[in-house]
Design a protein around this motif. Structure first.
Motif, PDB file in Angstrom:
ATOM      1  N   TYR A   1      -7.635  42.847  40.397  1.00  0.00           N
ATOM      2  CA  TYR A   1      -6.770  42.805  39.228  1.00  0.00           C
ATOM      3  C   TYR A   1      -5.376  43.236  39.674  1.00  0.00           C
ATOM      4  O   TYR A   1      -5.193  43.828  40.731  1.00  0.00           O
ATOM      5  N   ARG A   2      -4.410  42.966  38.828  1.00  0.00           N
ATOM      6  CA  ARG A   2      -3.070  43.488  39.080  1.00  0.00           C
ATOM      7  C   ARG A   2      -2.416  43.856  37.760  1.00  0.00           C
ATOM      8  O   ARG A   2      -2.736  43.308  36.706  1.00  0.00           O
TER       9      ARG A   2
ATOM     10  N   LEU B   1     -13.796  53.541  45.862  1.00  0.00           N
ATOM     11  CA  LEU B   1     -13.173  52.300  46.310  1.00  0.00           C
ATOM     12  C   LEU B   1     -11.789  52.633  46.825  1.00  0.00           C
ATOM     13  O   LEU B   1     -11.004  53.281  46.128  1.00  0.00           O
ATOM     14  N   VAL B   2     -11.507  52.192  48.019  1.00  0.00           N
ATOM     15  CA  VAL B   2     -10.207  52.463  48.618  1.00  0.00           C
ATOM     16  C   VAL B   2      -9.552  51.135  48.964  1.00  0.00           C
ATOM     17  O   VAL B   2     -10.056  50.367  49.797  1.00  0.00           O
TER      18      VAL B   2
ATOM     19  N   GLY C   1      -5.758  51.622  43.326  1.00  0.00           N
ATOM     20  CA  GLY C   1      -4.664  50.663  43.337  1.00  0.00           C
ATOM     21  C   GLY C   1      -3.792  50.746  44.569  1.00  0.00           C
ATOM     22  O   GLY C   1      -3.682  51.799  45.201  1.00  0.00           O
ATOM     23  N   THR C   2      -3.173  49.623  44.896  1.00  0.00           N
ATOM     24  CA  THR C   2      -2.230  49.563  45.998  1.00  0.00           C
ATOM     25  C   THR C   2      -1.031  48.734  45.554  1.00  0.00           C
ATOM     26  O   THR C   2      -1.186  47.693  44.918  1.00  0.00           O
ATOM     27  N   GLN C   3       0.159  49.214  45.874  1.00  0.00           N
ATOM     28  CA  GLN C   3       1.383  48.567  45.412  1.00  0.00           C
ATOM     29  C   GLN C   3       1.734  47.384  46.296  1.00  0.00           C
ATOM     30  O   GLN C   3       1.754  47.494  47.524  1.00  0.00           O
TER      31      GLN C   3
ATOM     32  N   VAL D   1       0.834  46.529  40.919  1.00  0.00           N
ATOM     33  CA  VAL D   1      -0.192  47.352  41.539  1.00  0.00           C
ATOM     34  C   VAL D   1      -1.486  46.547  41.484  1.00  0.00           C
ATOM     35  O   VAL D   1      -1.881  46.061  40.428  1.00  0.00           O
ATOM     36  N   TYR D   2      -2.127  46.408  42.622  1.00  0.00           N
ATOM     37  CA  TYR D   2      -3.353  45.628  42.726  1.00  0.00           C
ATOM     38  C   TYR D   2      -4.552  46.577  42.785  1.00  0.00           C
ATOM     39  O   TYR D   2      -4.575  47.512  43.589  1.00  0.00           O
TER      40      TYR D   2
END
Length: 117
Positions: free
Chosen positions: A37-38, A4-5, A110-112, A92-93
C-alpha cells in the motif's frame, strides 16, 4: 511476535527505479496475501499491488506496467520492483500480510519513497 520490516525506499529522480523489500519475521503460519500500500500526504492509503500464495497478482491501474510484485515464500519476503517512477508515486509505502487461516492482517512500519521531478 510477527514483525514486518520494509526497506529499499529513498530518493530517486523521475524515470528511475527502486526495489522495496518486506521481510516478515516471527511468522509461524501460512501467509495468504502479501500486499503493498502507499499513502501520500493528505491522501488515503491505497492498495498498490498484491500477490497470493499461489502467485496471482493484482495492481492499481496507476502502476500497471511499471511496478512488479513478487514474493519468496521460503523467506516470507515480498518485493516491489518500481520502474519509471514519477513524482506522483511519492508516498510512504507499507507492506501488509494476511494470514491464510484467519485472514488477520499485519502491517509494516512503512518506508518513504520520494520521486523528484
Amino acid at each position: 511476535q510477527v514483525q514486518l520490516v520494509e526497506s529499499g525506499g529513498g530518493l530517486v529522480q523521475a524515470g528511475g527505479s527502486l526495489r522495496l523489500s518486506c521481510a516478515a519475521s516471527g511468522v509461524s503460519f501460512s501467509i495468504n496475501r502479501m500486499e503493498w500500500y502507499r499513502q501520500a500526504p493528505g491522501k488515503q492509503r491505497e492498495l498498490v499491488a498484491g500477490i497470493t500464495n499461489g502467485g496471482s497478482t493484482n495492481y492499481a491501474d496507476s502502476v500497471k506496467g511499471r511496478f512488479t510484485i513478487s514474493r519468496d515464500n521460503a523467506k516470507n519476503t515480498a518485493y516491489l520492483q518500481m520502474n519509471s517512477l514519477q513524482p506522483e508515486d511519492t508516498a510512504v509505502y507499507y507492506c501488509k500480510i494476511v494470514r491464510l487461516a484467519t485472514a488477520r492482517a499485519y502491517w509494516g512500519q512503512g518506508t518513504q519513497v520520494t520521486v523528484s521531478s
